[in-house]
Design an enzyme around this catalytic site. Structure first.
Site, PDB file in Angstrom:
ATOM      1  N   GLU A 262      54.472  46.660  45.979  1.00  0.00           N
ATOM      2  CA  GLU A 262      53.402  48.184  45.852  1.00  0.00           C
ATOM      3  C   GLU A 262      53.428  48.904  47.333  1.00  0.00           C
ATOM      4  O   GLU A 262      54.041  50.100  46.447  1.00  0.00           O
ATOM      5  CB  GLU A 262      51.815  47.044  46.173  1.00  0.00           C
ATOM      6  CG  GLU A 262      51.889  46.752  44.898  1.00  0.00           C
ATOM      7  CD  GLU A 262      50.681  45.818  44.158  1.00  0.00           C
ATOM      8  OE1 GLU A 262      49.532  45.910  45.203  1.00  0.00           O
ATOM      9  OE2 GLU A 262      50.869  45.298  43.557  1.00  0.00           O
TER      10      GLU A 262
ATOM     11  N   GLY B 108      46.483  37.755  44.173  1.00  0.00           N
ATOM     12  CA  GLY B 108      46.052  38.869  44.191  1.00  0.00           C
ATOM     13  C   GLY B 108      45.030  38.776  43.277  1.00  0.00           C
ATOM     14  O   GLY B 108      43.710  37.909  43.694  1.00  0.00           O
ATOM     15  N   GLY B 109      44.701  39.065  42.034  1.00  0.00           N
ATOM     16  CA  GLY B 109      43.683  39.151  41.164  1.00  0.00           C
ATOM     17  C   GLY B 109      43.617  37.587  41.137  1.00  0.00           C
ATOM     18  O   GLY B 109      42.392  37.724  41.492  1.00  0.00           O
TER      19      GLY B 109
ATOM     20  N   SER C 251      50.268  36.374  39.956  1.00  0.00           N
ATOM     21  CA  SER C 251      49.530  36.446  38.391  1.00  0.00           C
ATOM     22  C   SER C 251      49.585  35.075  38.464  1.00  0.00           C
ATOM     23  O   SER C 251      49.585  34.121  37.752  1.00  0.00           O
ATOM     24  CB  SER C 251      50.224  36.126  36.970  1.00  0.00           C
ATOM     25  OG  SER C 251      50.359  37.623  36.544  1.00  0.00           O
TER      26      SER C 251
ATOM     27  N   HIS D 120      55.861  44.084  50.845  1.00  0.00           N
ATOM     28  CA  HIS D 120      54.913  43.776  49.439  1.00  0.00           C
ATOM     29  C   HIS D 120      55.312  45.015  48.682  1.00  0.00           C
ATOM     30  O   HIS D 120      55.456  46.144  49.123  1.00  0.00           O
ATOM     31  CB  HIS D 120      53.905  44.418  49.646  1.00  0.00           C
ATOM     32  CG  HIS D 120      52.820  43.370  48.109  1.00  0.00           C
ATOM     33  ND1 HIS D 120      52.294  44.386  46.822  1.00  0.00           N
ATOM     34  CD2 HIS D 120      52.435  42.440  47.714  1.00  0.00           C
ATOM     35  CE1 HIS D 120      52.694  43.672  45.908  1.00  0.00           C
ATOM     36  NE2 HIS D 120      51.981  42.605  46.578  1.00  0.00           N
TER      37      HIS D 120
ATOM     38  N   ASN E 234      45.522  37.627  48.321  1.00  0.00           N
ATOM     39  CA  ASN E 234      45.914  38.924  48.905  1.00  0.00           C
ATOM     40  C   ASN E 234      44.598  39.983  47.975  1.00  0.00           C
ATOM     41  O   ASN E 234      45.009  39.744  47.400  1.00  0.00           O
ATOM     42  CB  ASN E 234      47.453  39.571  48.827  1.00  0.00           C
ATOM     43  CG  ASN E 234      47.914  40.606  49.094  1.00  0.00           C
ATOM     44  OD1 ASN E 234      47.294  41.746  49.148  1.00  0.00           O
ATOM     45  ND2 ASN E 234      48.947  41.135  47.822  1.00  0.00           N
ATOM     46  N   TRP E 235      43.823  40.683  48.809  1.00  0.00           N
ATOM     47  CA  TRP E 235      42.606  41.443  48.369  1.00  0.00           C
ATOM     48  C   TRP E 235      43.454  42.557  47.997  1.00  0.00           C
ATOM     49  O   TRP E 235      42.395  43.568  47.281  1.00  0.00           O
ATOM     50  CB  TRP E 235      41.405  41.091  49.757  1.00  0.00           C
ATOM     51  CG  TRP E 235      40.988  40.208  49.255  1.00  0.00           C
ATOM     52  CD1 TRP E 235      41.084  38.255  48.648  1.00  0.00           C
ATOM     53  CD2 TRP E 235      39.078  39.934  49.774  1.00  0.00           C
ATOM     54  NE1 TRP E 235      40.322  38.045  49.218  1.00  0.00           N
ATOM     55  CE2 TRP E 235      39.520  38.118  49.492  1.00  0.00           C
ATOM     56  CE3 TRP E 235      38.688  40.677  50.723  1.00  0.00           C
ATOM     57  CZ2 TRP E 235      38.013  38.268  50.264  1.00  0.00           C
ATOM     58  CZ3 TRP E 235      37.847  40.338  50.978  1.00  0.00           C
ATOM     59  CH2 TRP E 235      37.295  38.590  51.315  1.00  0.00           C
TER      60      TRP E 235
END
Ligand code: PGA
Length: 255
Positions: free
Chosen positions: A97, A237-238, A216, A95, A9-10
């Site tokens: 967010e 993600g990150g 994470s 999501h 997930n960019w």
């Protein structure tokens, strides 16, 4: 047997064609050697076409990060399922967010409509669910997550549920560097999420639906999650924004 999936997930990163293609090209040789795990890249809308061209000859799937539930209309700035069908295999829906955006974001009803629209257009939803830190601390995780799963999947057939992907992403674990304990995530996924699916759609659908963990996840932590029987992969993600993402996927292969 559920085939593991690791989805990148960019978010709102790498939205220029040159940078997105460069990252994917850097990872492709290593990723194409890994057959046991399906990989999906979910970049910003602006580079879906650019990555479609790069990925069409590979086994790496493409996904969008959101979509509208209607085919067309006066919805400035929105992207319809018709625009994604044929371009992507997956679409991330609900999501946290986006749920957190309040009135303009994803309500349970809107997510349910989007889930129905994704199936109608041959897109596989990656449905995100997960509790916040207050719910986690109060012990409300199971009731809350079960409610999210039930409301998102209303009106869907058992066959559709069996083909879909759920991502369990505790909000407190997203981007915080504090991943959930794999055994706790395994329990929520097995008992709460598969349990909710079994109650509504039957045991066969519950055993077929792929459920990912997200929050994470790193190359160092992925193996611990993959070792859990109920966890079928990760939404990352990150740690998906660098070429080292290929090492994370390699570390997910069972030894
Ligand atoms: P993270 O994000 O891996 O950076 O925690 C996961 C997600 O929000 O999907």
């Amino acid at each position: 047997m559920r085939r593991p999936l690791i989805a990148a997930n960019w978010k709102m990163h790498l939205g220029r064609a040159d940078e997105a293609q460069a990252l994917v090209r850097a990872m492709m040789p290593a990723l194409s050697r890994i057959e046991q795990i399906e990989v999906a890249i979910c970049p910003p809308f602006t580079v879906l076409h650019a990555l479609f061209d790069v990925l069409r000859s590979s086994a790496i799937a493409l996904g969008a990060q959101n979509m509208h539930s209607e085919d067309k209309g006066a919805h400035t700035g929105e992207t319809s399922p018709l625009m994604l069908a044929g371009l992507c295999q997956y679409v991330i829906l609900g999501h946290s967010e986006r749920r957190a955006m309040g009135g303009t974001g994803d309500t349970d009803e809107a997510i349910n409509r989007k889930v129905g629209a994704s199936f109608a257009h041959g897109l596989i939803p990656i449905l995100c669910v997960g509790e916040d830190s207050g719910q986690h601390e109060r012990g409300d995780t199971d009731v809350f997550v079960r409610g999210q799963v039930e409301s998102a999947l209303q009106g869907v057939t058992p066959e559709q549920v069996a083909s879909c992907v759920v991502a369990y992403e505790p909000i407190w674990a997203i981007g915080s560097g504090k991943a959930a304990n794999p055994a706790d995530a395994n329990r929520t996924i097995g008992i709460t999420i598969r349990g909710a699916v079994a109650d509504r759609f039957g045991e066969e659908a519950a055993q077929a639906v792929r459920v990912l963990y997200g929050g994470s996840v790193t190359a160092a932590s992925i193996a611990g999650f993959m070792a859990m029987p109920e966890i079928d992969g990760a939404l990352v993600g990150g740690a998906s924004l660098k070429p080292e993402f290929a090492e994370l996927v390699a570390a997910a292969v069972p030894s």
